[in-house]
Write a protein that holds these residues in place. Structure first.
Motif, PDB file in Angstrom:
ATOM      1  N   THR A   9     -70.534 -79.787  42.828  1.00 46.00           N
ATOM      2  CA  THR A   9     -71.235 -80.636  41.863  1.00 46.00           C
ATOM      3  C   THR A   9     -70.251 -81.675  41.338  1.00 46.00           C
ATOM      4  N   TYR A  10     -70.546 -82.937  41.560  1.00 46.32           N
ATOM      5  CA  TYR A  10     -69.677 -84.024  41.112  1.00 46.32           C
ATOM      6  C   TYR A  10     -69.991 -84.384  39.662  1.00 46.32           C
ATOM      7  N   ASP A  11     -69.014 -84.937  38.986  1.00 46.76           N
ATOM      8  CA  ASP A  11     -69.276 -85.443  37.633  1.00 46.76           C
ATOM      9  C   ASP A  11     -70.254 -86.616  37.681  1.00 46.76           C
ATOM     10  N   VAL A  12     -70.042 -87.506  38.665  1.00 48.14           N
ATOM     11  CA  VAL A  12     -70.881 -88.700  38.786  1.00 48.14           C
ATOM     12  C   VAL A  12     -71.165 -88.983  40.259  1.00 48.14           C
ATOM     13  N   ALA A  13     -72.427 -89.265  40.567  1.00 53.33           N
ATOM     14  CA  ALA A  13     -72.800 -89.805  41.877  1.00 53.33           C
ATOM     15  C   ALA A  13     -73.148 -91.267  41.688  1.00 53.33           C
ATOM     16  N   ILE A  14     -72.480 -92.143  42.421  1.00 54.19           N
ATOM     17  CA  ILE A  14     -72.705 -93.587  42.319  1.00 54.19           C
ATOM     18  C   ILE A  14     -73.392 -94.051  43.596  1.00 54.19           C
ATOM     19  N   VAL A  15     -74.583 -94.578  43.456  1.00 52.91           N
ATOM     20  CA  VAL A  15     -75.367 -95.030  44.608  1.00 52.91           C
ATOM     21  C   VAL A  15     -75.158 -96.525  44.775  1.00 52.91           C
ATOM     22  N   GLY A  16     -74.398 -96.901  45.793  1.00 57.51           N
ATOM     23  CA  GLY A  16     -74.077 -98.304  46.030  1.00 57.51           C
ATOM     24  C   GLY A  16     -72.618 -98.577  45.738  1.00 57.51           C
ATOM     25  N   SER A  17     -71.987 -99.415  46.577  1.00 57.25           N
ATOM     26  CA  SER A  17     -70.542 -99.645  46.458  1.00 57.25           C
ATOM     27  C   SER A  17     -70.205-101.121  46.277  1.00 57.25           C
ATOM     28  N   GLY A  18     -71.173-101.919  45.802  1.00 57.47           N
ATOM     29  CA  GLY A  18     -70.922-103.335  45.571  1.00 57.47           C
ATOM     30  C   GLY A  18     -70.250-103.581  44.227  1.00 57.47           C
ATOM     31  N   ALA A  19     -70.571-104.700  43.596  1.00 64.05           N
ATOM     32  CA  ALA A  19     -69.888-105.088  42.355  1.00 64.05           C
ATOM     33  C   ALA A  19     -70.027-104.023  41.277  1.00 64.05           C
ATOM     34  N   GLY A  20     -71.268-103.613  40.968  1.00 64.67           N
ATOM     35  CA  GLY A  20     -71.469-102.631  39.917  1.00 64.67           C
ATOM     36  C   GLY A  20     -70.969-101.255  40.292  1.00 64.67           C
ATOM     37  N   GLY A  21     -71.274-100.813  41.510  1.00 64.50           N
ATOM     38  CA  GLY A  21     -70.816 -99.507  41.961  1.00 64.50           C
ATOM     39  C   GLY A  21     -69.312 -99.432  42.076  1.00 64.50           C
ATOM     40  N   GLY A  22     -68.701-100.504  42.547  1.00 68.28           N
ATOM     41  CA  GLY A  22     -67.250-100.539  42.655  1.00 68.28           C
ATOM     42  C   GLY A  22     -66.577-100.465  41.303  1.00 68.28           C
ATOM     43  N   MET A  23     -67.110-101.237  40.327  1.00 71.37           N
ATOM     44  CA  MET A  23     -66.508-101.199  38.988  1.00 71.37           C
ATOM     45  C   MET A  23     -66.686 -99.824  38.359  1.00 71.37           C
ATOM     46  N   ALA A  24     -67.879 -99.232  38.494  1.00 68.92           N
ATOM     47  CA  ALA A  24     -68.099 -97.893  37.947  1.00 68.92           C
ATOM     48  C   ALA A  24     -67.149 -96.883  38.593  1.00 68.92           C
ATOM     49  N   THR A  25     -66.919 -97.006  39.888  1.00 73.46           N
ATOM     50  CA  THR A  25     -66.000 -96.106  40.589  1.00 73.46           C
ATOM     51  C   THR A  25     -64.604 -96.174  39.992  1.00 73.46           C
TER      52      THR A  25
END
Length: 573
Positions: A9-25
């Motif tokens: 179980t991950y703390d966060v799943a981020i769907v998408g790796s563009g501008a918003g997903g990359g910054m959240a990562t």
């Protein structure tokens, strides 16, 4: 179909790796979160040999650099995806001609975009207060400014301080000098009384850290930079997050079907199809960040139905997918006789314009609301497939026979190449409730996921704006000493207004607001209906402005990530 459960179980799943997903990562992983990033396309790193197309000649491509189904902008362009992806259709309602571009690669659209990196201004967040149309954002420029500042410093953007009220200044690297064709634009614009300033592009004109190089002016940012001198989410956000010790696991070729929820309606993770083995998996997560792009996020949320969220996740207001809007666009070009028979030399510069015109008529009453900026193109960059000229156009202005074959063609290319100057307008449309995307339950993609259907029409506001663009283009190009090419589009062609979606700036499908009956997310990009789901792409935009959306996506994603970290610390999520 049996769904395979993840053991972790991950703390966060981020769907998408563009501008918003990359910054959240970057922000969430560096705050100590264990992050899973799901990307519907393959891994991509422009510094690796198998991905590197920079500095290759067009003749090295089997198609001489022409576009393909996988790459809509050319065989060497860093854009895996396009408007038409095999096995991934979408539909249009009668009377709609919406073009939906999807990126399928790590870093998303940030690999191939024009790097135009503009802040929204104070007016852009509160336009209803000015013209009475649409809605104001629940936040203002002062709320976002600290994050624009952080993005400038982290990523790098060149430009100049101009003290224009609605074109806010930032922290700029030195801008490159205008190229020759741009000097002709400057001449024409100033003669027409239209301002011109240096562009603001996220390209490093000088080095800012040890992980990225500086621009060496090959003019090929669209191919993605092997020196990491231009901004893309992979090279500037996700890779550094991994190198800085962040817990980041990337799942590529992962086509997300839905966000899963428990009996109380709280998110438990996502279901996705692994394109490699075509099996479906459930990735468990305590928090889900949707950053798949405005329309893809809307599609996933609408397909995420449960006993608690019967109309789709976050859709109690019925507004998921609504208020979809794209930038307006129109273009014109001219032949500049003084640029004929040019000495051939390398003036490639950056992979984008060095000058542009911001919207200059905020205080003038016009027959349309809001405005547009003007982008400039031309010059003598490396020729690509179909680079040439339209002989019919040039024959009209030169009175001679242009083109042909062999030596005559080569001679004409040398005479005329680089002698055209083009301008394009990119403007703000008014968000309309009845412009929206919805699930088409009669069509599924090859992964068995119901597709989107689009309902969209331009209004007279956008058509009148395009007319103003065309009138302005003619004035500027004529003042530059140009001979206009092609016919001026008239009312029968909506003055050359592009089809919605064609500019690839779609926003607004999960709009933010304080009233959950009239919005989908709160002012921190958090779903009103599900506290552990955030939307960090352009979906929460209440309006677009005449600016490209990327810098605002990045700033809002950083702001939302900080809020998420704080909420977790306070045990509110």
């Amino acid at each position: 179909m049996q769904i395979i459960e993840s053991s972790k179980t991950y703390d966060v799943a981020i769907v998408g790796s563009g501008a918003g997903g990359g910054m959240a990562t970057k922000i969430l992983s560096e705050a100590g979160f264990d992050v899973a990033v799901l990307e519907a396309g393959p891994f991509f790193d422009p510094a690796k040999d198998e991905d590197r197309n920079q500095l290759r000649w067009p003749y090295e491509s089997p198609r001489r650099g022409a576009s393909s189904n996988r790459r809509s902008f050319g065989d060497f362009d860093a854009a895996y995806g396009g408007w038409n992806i095999e096995g991934e259709p979408f539909t249009n309602a009668p009377g709609t001609n919406f073009w939906w571009f999807r990126s399928r690669m790590l870093g998303g659209r940030t690999n191939h975009w024009g790097r135009i990196s503009l802040r929204f201004g104070p007016l852009d967040f509160k336009r209803k207060s000015v013209d009475g149309l649409g809605d104001n954002w629940p936040i203002g420029y002062d709320d976002v400014k600290p994050y624009y500042d952080k993005v400038d410093k982290l990523i790098g953007v060149f430009g100049s301080r101009e003290n224009i009220h609605n074109e806010p200044d930032g922290f700029f690297l030195p801008p490159p000098k205008p190229r020759l064709h741009e000097l002709y634009y400057v001449k024409g614009a100033r003669k027409a009384g239209i301002p011109v300033i240096p562009s603001r592009l996220s390209i490093l004109t000088k080095r800012i850290n040890d992980q990225r190089g500086s621009c060496f002016y090959c003019g090929q940012c669209n191919r993605a930079c092997s020196a990491y001198a231009d901004f893309s989410a992979g090279t500037c956000l996700i890779f550094p997050a991994q190198k800085n010790g962040g817990k980041v696991q990337i799942f590529t070729e992962a086509m997300v079907r839905e966000v899963t929820t428990d009996k109380n309606g709280k998110a438990t993770g996502v279901n996705y199809i692994n394109k490699a083995d075509r099996k479906e998996y459930h990735l468990k997560a305590k928090v889900v960040v949707m950053a798949a792009s405005a329309c893809s996020t809307a599609r996933i949320l609408l397909n995420s139905k449960s006993s608690v969220h019967q109309n789709g996740l976050g859709n109690s207001s019925g507004l998921v997918g609504r208020y979809l809007h794209d930038s307006t666009g129109a273009s014109r070009s001219a032949f500049i006789p003084q640029l004929m028979d040019r000495k051939i030399y390398n003036e490639d510069g950056t992979g984008g314009m060095h000058v542009y015109t911001p919207w200059w008529l905020n205080d003038k009453k016009l027959d349309f609301p809001r405005g547009y900026h003007i982008e400039v193109w031309g010059g003598m960059g490396m020729p690509s497939y179909g680079f040439g000229f339209n002989p019919n156009d040039l024959n009209k202005v030169t009175g001679g026979a242009v083109g042909g074959y062999g030596d005559s063609l080569r001679d004409d290319v040398k005479r005329y190449y680089g002698a055209t100057l083009g301008v394009s307008g990119r403007g703000e449309s008014i968000p309309q409730r009845d412009n929206y995307c919805e699930i088409d339950n009669d069509v599924v993609d090859e992964w068995g996921i119901p597709v989107l259907k689009f309902n969209y029409k331009w209004t007279e506001h956008e058509v009148n704006q395009a007319k103003h663009m065309q009138d302005t283009f003619e004035e500027v190009l004529d003042a530059a000493g140009g001979i206009l090419l092609g016919d001026k589009p008239g009312a029968d062609r909506d003055y050359g207004l592009t089809a919605p979606g064609q500019i690839i700036h779609e926003v607004g499908t999960t709009r933010m607001g304080n009233d959950k009956r009239e919005s989908v997310t709160n002012k921190y990009n958090q779903l009103h209906d599900c506290e552990n789901v955030f939307v960090m792409d352009a979906g929460p935009f209440v309006s677009q402005a005449d600016k490209n959306p990327t810098w605002t996506i990045l700033a809002l994603a950083w702001r939302a990530s900080d809020y998420l970290v704080e909420q977790v610390k306070q045990r509110n999520i």
